[in-house]
Design a protein around this motif. Structure first.
Motif, PDB file in Angstrom:
ATOM      1  N   VAL A 151      51.441  47.034  22.083  1.00 18.60           N
ATOM      2  CA  VAL A 151      50.448  47.523  22.496  1.00 18.60           C
ATOM      3  C   VAL A 151      49.028  46.808  21.805  1.00 18.60           C
ATOM      4  O   VAL A 151      48.270  46.412  22.568  1.00 18.60           O
ATOM      5  N   LEU A 152      49.279  46.370  20.570  1.00 13.20           N
ATOM      6  CA  LEU A 152      48.071  45.717  20.159  1.00 13.20           C
ATOM      7  C   LEU A 152      47.962  44.427  20.729  1.00 13.20           C
ATOM      8  O   LEU A 152      46.815  43.846  20.987  1.00 13.20           O
ATOM      9  N   ALA A 153      49.087  43.600  21.042  1.00 13.78           N
ATOM     10  CA  ALA A 153      49.165  42.196  21.733  1.00 13.78           C
ATOM     11  C   ALA A 153      48.430  42.534  23.231  1.00 13.78           C
ATOM     12  O   ALA A 153      47.515  41.752  23.567  1.00 13.78           O
ATOM     13  N   ILE A 154      48.926  43.589  24.047  1.00 15.11           N
ATOM     14  CA  ILE A 154      48.184  43.790  25.151  1.00 15.11           C
ATOM     15  C   ILE A 154      46.553  44.426  24.996  1.00 15.11           C
ATOM     16  O   ILE A 154      45.821  43.763  25.723  1.00 15.11           O
ATOM     17  N   LEU A 155      46.205  44.804  23.861  1.00 14.66           N
ATOM     18  CA  LEU A 155      45.010  45.240  23.677  1.00 14.66           C
ATOM     19  C   LEU A 155      44.170  43.902  23.574  1.00 14.66           C
ATOM     20  O   LEU A 155      43.022  43.848  23.936  1.00 14.66           O
ATOM     21  N   VAL A 156      44.726  42.965  22.983  1.00 11.92           N
ATOM     22  CA  VAL A 156      44.090  41.712  22.571  1.00 11.92           C
ATOM     23  C   VAL A 156      43.847  40.948  23.906  1.00 11.92           C
ATOM     24  O   VAL A 156      42.540  40.363  24.102  1.00 11.92           O
ATOM     25  N   LEU A 157      44.970  40.922  24.539  1.00  9.38           N
ATOM     26  CA  LEU A 157      44.718  40.445  26.013  1.00  9.38           C
ATOM     27  C   LEU A 157      43.685  40.974  27.000  1.00  9.38           C
ATOM     28  O   LEU A 157      43.010  40.505  27.854  1.00  9.38           O
ATOM     29  N   GLY A 158      43.670  42.526  26.667  1.00  8.57           N
ATOM     30  CA  GLY A 158      42.648  43.347  27.519  1.00  8.57           C
ATOM     31  C   GLY A 158      41.205  43.031  26.964  1.00  8.57           C
ATOM     32  O   GLY A 158      40.249  42.697  27.792  1.00  8.57           O
ATOM     33  N   VAL A 159      41.018  42.683  25.827  1.00  3.73           N
ATOM     34  CA  VAL A 159      39.610  42.135  25.340  1.00  3.73           C
ATOM     35  C   VAL A 159      39.346  40.880  25.738  1.00  3.73           C
ATOM     36  O   VAL A 159      38.335  40.574  26.272  1.00  3.73           O
TER      37      VAL A 159
END
Length: 224
Positions: A151-159
């Protein structure tokens, strides 16, 4: 009530899978990957929902067993999906060789950790979740690191998508999942609802990459 909610979430995941598969002609194999993962998550929800009807025993144990493989193997692949889509939104930072290789290395590492935690050390133990009956893994005690890091990796990609492409929806979906996950440890369906929001945000991102109209703050590059 929990069983009904889980059925509804599972049905919604099937709809996400159907739409993802329909986008294959527009975005390629990544749509099939998202569709397959969505089917797995749908199974996870429905397997918990039917526990009330089946009751604890060998049958429900067999129904629950694939859930742990799905979380261990399939869920980290969402990073691959998100990275591919963010790069195709025009975020060049997500398409560099180092980021791509680092992303795949992270995914493989999370799969290995998940396999050890949820398959090798699997010790099924019955647990009531409201009116839903399920089996959990009593063989591992600790935070679900692969899920958290995914989830954190996807959050970074989302940012990155929000900042460099003006596309907010992947960030919103990952943020909702990040908030819902700890609540899900106390109220099961909240965490699963967070998964649905995350999958919907990835489907919307895929639709944008495929050239369908999606609200954003900047024009999306033409499909390629």
């Amino acid at each position: 009530m929990t069983s009904v909610i889980m059925v509804a979430i599972g049905a919604a995941m099937l709809v996400v899978a159907a739409f993802a598969f329909r986008l294959t002609s527009r975005v390629g194999a990544v749509a099939m990957l998202l569709g397959a993962i969505s089917l797995g998550v749908a199974y996870d929800n429905i397997a918990v929902a039917v526990g009330r009807l089946v009751g604890y025993g060998d049958t429900l144990s067999a129904i629950n067993l694939p859930r742990f493989w799905i979380h261990a193997i399939a869920m980290p692949l969402l990073i691959v999906v998100a990275g591919n889509l963010v790069g195709r939104l025009g975020v060049e930072q997500a398409r560099t060789r180092n980021v791509t290789l680092g992303g795949w290395a992270l995914v493989v590492m999370l799969m290995v950790i998940g396999f050890v935690e949820d398959v090798v050390r699997l010790d099924l133990e019955p647990e009531d979740a409201g009116d839903a009956l399920r089996y959990v893994n009593a063989g591992f005690d600790g935070p679900p690191l692969p899920a958290i890091i995914t989830v954190l990796a996807i959050l970074v990609l989302g940012v990155m998508a929000f900042r460099y492409a003006g596309f907010p929806w992947l960030f919103v979906g990952a943020l909702v999942m990040l908030i819902a996950a700890p609540i899900g440890s106390m109220l099961l369906w909240v965490g699963n609802l967070g998964e649905l929001v995350l999958m919907l945000s990835m489907l919307v991102t895929m639709a944008a990459v495929g050239g369908l109209p999606v609200p954003t703050t900047r024009p999306i590059p033409r499909p390629r």
